[in-house]
Design a protein around this motif. Structure first.
Motif, PDB file in Angstrom:
ATOM      1  N   ALA A   1       0.712  -1.358  -0.100  1.00 19.25           N
ATOM      2  CA  ALA A   1       0.099   0.025  -0.089  1.00 19.25           C
ATOM      3  C   ALA A   1       0.731   1.267  -0.009  1.00 19.25           C
ATOM      4  CB  ALA A   1      -1.083   0.024   1.350  1.00 19.25           C
ATOM      5  N   LEU A   2       1.912   1.292   0.832  1.00 19.20           N
ATOM      6  CA  LEU A   2       2.714   2.502   0.945  1.00 19.20           C
ATOM      7  C   LEU A   2       3.468   2.726  -0.337  1.00 19.20           C
ATOM      8  CD1 LEU A   2       4.571   1.989   4.374  1.00 19.20           C
ATOM      9  CD2 LEU A   2       2.615   3.432   3.633  1.00 19.20           C
TER      10      LEU A   2
ATOM     11  N   ALA B   1       5.527   3.411   9.558  1.00 23.62           N
ATOM     12  CA  ALA B   1       5.918   2.528   8.700  1.00 23.62           C
ATOM     13  C   ALA B   1       6.745   3.020   7.547  1.00 23.62           C
ATOM     14  CB  ALA B   1       4.793   1.571   8.093  1.00 23.62           C
ATOM     15  N   ILE B   2       6.219   4.067   6.957  1.00 22.08           N
ATOM     16  CA  ILE B   2       7.237   4.760   5.805  1.00 22.08           C
ATOM     17  C   ILE B   2       8.427   5.037   6.349  1.00 22.08           C
ATOM     18  CG2 ILE B   2       7.466   6.928   4.889  1.00 22.08           C
ATOM     19  CD1 ILE B   2       5.184   6.997   3.554  1.00 22.08           C
ATOM     20  N   SER B   3       8.760   5.782   7.444  1.00 20.96           N
ATOM     21  CA  SER B   3       9.667   6.250   7.998  1.00 20.96           C
ATOM     22  C   SER B   3      10.820   4.869   8.499  1.00 20.96           C
ATOM     23  CB  SER B   3       9.846   6.967   9.319  1.00 20.96           C
ATOM     24  OG  SER B   3       9.011   8.066   9.191  1.00 20.96           O
TER      25      SER B   3
ATOM     26  N   ALA C   1      11.676   4.666   4.156  1.00 23.46           N
ATOM     27  CA  ALA C   1      12.646   5.711   4.180  1.00 23.46           C
ATOM     28  C   ALA C   1      14.173   5.187   4.891  1.00 23.46           C
ATOM     29  CB  ALA C   1      12.352   7.045   4.747  1.00 23.46           C
ATOM     30  N   GLY C   2      13.855   4.015   5.632  1.00 21.04           N
ATOM     31  CA  GLY C   2      15.066   3.453   6.301  1.00 21.04           C
ATOM     32  C   GLY C   2      15.552   4.258   7.571  1.00 21.04           C
ATOM     33  N   GLU C   3      14.864   4.798   8.057  1.00 22.21           N
ATOM     34  CA  GLU C   3      14.992   5.709   9.343  1.00 22.21           C
ATOM     35  C   GLU C   3      15.100   4.966  10.647  1.00 22.21           C
ATOM     36  OE1 GLU C   3      13.518   9.468   9.301  1.00 22.21           O
ATOM     37  OE2 GLU C   3      13.986   9.761   7.392  1.00 22.21           O
ATOM     38  N   PHE C   4      15.172   5.547  11.490  1.00 21.04           N
ATOM     39  CA  PHE C   4      14.737   4.838  12.958  1.00 21.04           C
ATOM     40  C   PHE C   4      16.092   3.761  13.093  1.00 21.04           C
ATOM     41  CE2 PHE C   4      10.053   5.678  13.044  1.00 21.04           C
ATOM     42  CZ  PHE C   4      10.349   6.776  13.408  1.00 21.04           C
TER      43      PHE C   4
ATOM     44  N   ALA D   1       7.439  11.652  10.986  1.00 16.80           N
ATOM     45  CA  ALA D   1       6.782  10.368  10.652  1.00 16.80           C
ATOM     46  C   ALA D   1       5.072  10.575  10.968  1.00 16.80           C
ATOM     47  CB  ALA D   1       7.061   9.106  11.488  1.00 16.80           C
ATOM     48  N   VAL D   2       4.850  11.064  12.099  1.00 17.83           N
ATOM     49  CA  VAL D   2       3.252  11.379  12.399  1.00 17.83           C
ATOM     50  C   VAL D   2       2.865  12.447  11.232  1.00 17.83           C
ATOM     51  CG1 VAL D   2       1.796  12.487  13.991  1.00 17.83           C
ATOM     52  CG2 VAL D   2       3.388  10.918  14.831  1.00 17.83           C
ATOM     53  N   LEU D   3       3.710  13.535  10.950  1.00 21.68           N
ATOM     54  CA  LEU D   3       3.122  14.412  10.107  1.00 21.68           C
ATOM     55  C   LEU D   3       3.090  13.748   8.422  1.00 21.68           C
ATOM     56  CD1 LEU D   3       2.826  17.164   9.115  1.00 21.68           C
ATOM     57  CD2 LEU D   3       5.298  17.474   9.035  1.00 21.68           C
ATOM     58  N   MET D   4       4.051  12.958   8.072  1.00 23.02           N
ATOM     59  CA  MET D   4       3.894  12.172   6.915  1.00 23.02           C
ATOM     60  C   MET D   4       2.701  11.499   6.823  1.00 23.02           C
ATOM     61  SD  MET D   4       7.409  10.130   5.518  1.00 23.02           S
ATOM     62  CE  MET D   4       8.274  11.123   4.400  1.00 23.02           C
TER      63      MET D   4
END
Lengths: 191, 191
Positions: free
Chosen positions: A108-109, A157-159, A163-166, B151-154
């Motif tokens: 979905a993302l 989930a995106i981050s 986006a490979g963050e965290f 992330a929340v903003l996204m």
DNA sequence: TGGTCATGTCAACAGTTGCTGACAAGATGA
DNA sequence: TCATCTTGTCAGCAACTGTTGACATGACCA
């Protein structure tokens, strides 16, 4: 010497169809709708590209089938409200890699921005995630709260995945886990 | 009768370049990197497609330029910490349409899943949003908190703009605004 | 005015895409 | 064993992609 017969593929329509479907899910979980080609999918399934069109009609219908056959939202986060925020936090912070429960979310993302796949994704998320979760939640504005929660989940989930963050230091892992759980709790709480 | 000279375009390299850049930003804000073609961009700027390659080298470099020339994160949400959560909520719930402050966010969202554009977006978000916001925040784990907020903003922006959600009844608008502000506050609070 | 460089146009390139039709070959039943 | 249906393969189409080079034409300076 004549070329050896190429592994004499067993003829099994159902198995082939499901191999294509599985390969498609894998690709769509890692790339956007536009960026995944039927030839990629076919080679991932070890079949000829023409079979994709034959079995599913079109790439668009195949994508719809991937959405339809995916896990339902509540299968991923669990039906039990107790401890749900912590479970969601674990889901986001861990690298499951087991049976890839987040693959459907990633599908979905990656394609949420696509004009072709967008409306399908919207409908699927609403039907397979928001509505059942709202029923489970109950109370006032249940569906709106479900959508807010979905938005938070999406962003995290995106981050995390896309986006490979965290990439977090071990010592902040626990506080971060608690923070995410708190955010989930707040998103779901009565409004 | 010979065809009338087609509006005799004035020759102005700087203006043409910036017209291409602006048209590119508009398109990339509404579609993914793969889905936007240089011919679309060129026709949006009223120029020949060849000029895109000429002025920017490649579509990829043009995209990088769009990211680089976009608004910095703090220009969008403001530098003042007081009232920031409410401002962010308004930004998400309103339809600004004025000078399109969220266009740069939409550019990032639409193409976040793209393997070609992804790393550029990641770098840009980190440099233009996370780092300056973390400096503004100060305190422990400032950058991690900035990323959680991002992330929340996204997620909210995706739900609102891309997925077309949050078509909300007027009577829940205020509570929702307060909820979003609370989520922002929680995301940014000391960890 | 004439010359020169910057700017814009056009056609075409090689590659890719989703998809289709003709054909080959395994599987099945009589 | 023969015929028939199903399954898989292959080549290729038409449309599109980003990019390039040759060419035309405007603007500007001596």
């Amino acid at each position: 010497m004549p070329p050896v017969s190429p592994a004499t593929r067993v003829r099994n329509a159902a198995a082939t169809r499901s191999a294509i479907l599985q390969a498609a899910r894998e690709r769509f979980a890692r790339d956007s709708y536009e960026n995944v080609g039927v030839r990629d999918i076919a080679s991932g399934a070890g079949v000829d590209a023409a079979l994709v069109s034959r079995y599913f009609g079109s790439k668009e219908e195949l994508f719809a089938e991937v959405l339809k056959s995916g896990k339902r939202g509540l299968d991923v986060i669990g039906e039990d409200m107790d401890g749900l925020p912590e479970r969601v936090a674990d889901l986001l912070l861990d690298q499951p890699a087991e049976d890839k429960p987040l693959d459907d979310l990633l599908v979905a993302l990656h394609s949420a921005g696509s004009p072709q796949a967008g409306h399908m994704i919207r409908a699927s998320i609403s039907e397979r995630f928001h509505v059942p979760l709202a029923q489970l939640l109950g109370g006032e504005n249940a569906e709106l709260r479900a959508r807010v929660f979905g938005a938070v989940l999406m962003g995290m989930a995106i981050s995390q995945k896309v986006a490979g963050e965290f990439e977090i230091a071990p010592e902040v892992r626990e506080p971060l886990r608690a923070r995410i759980a708190d955010l989930v709790r707040l998103a779901l709480s009565p409004l």
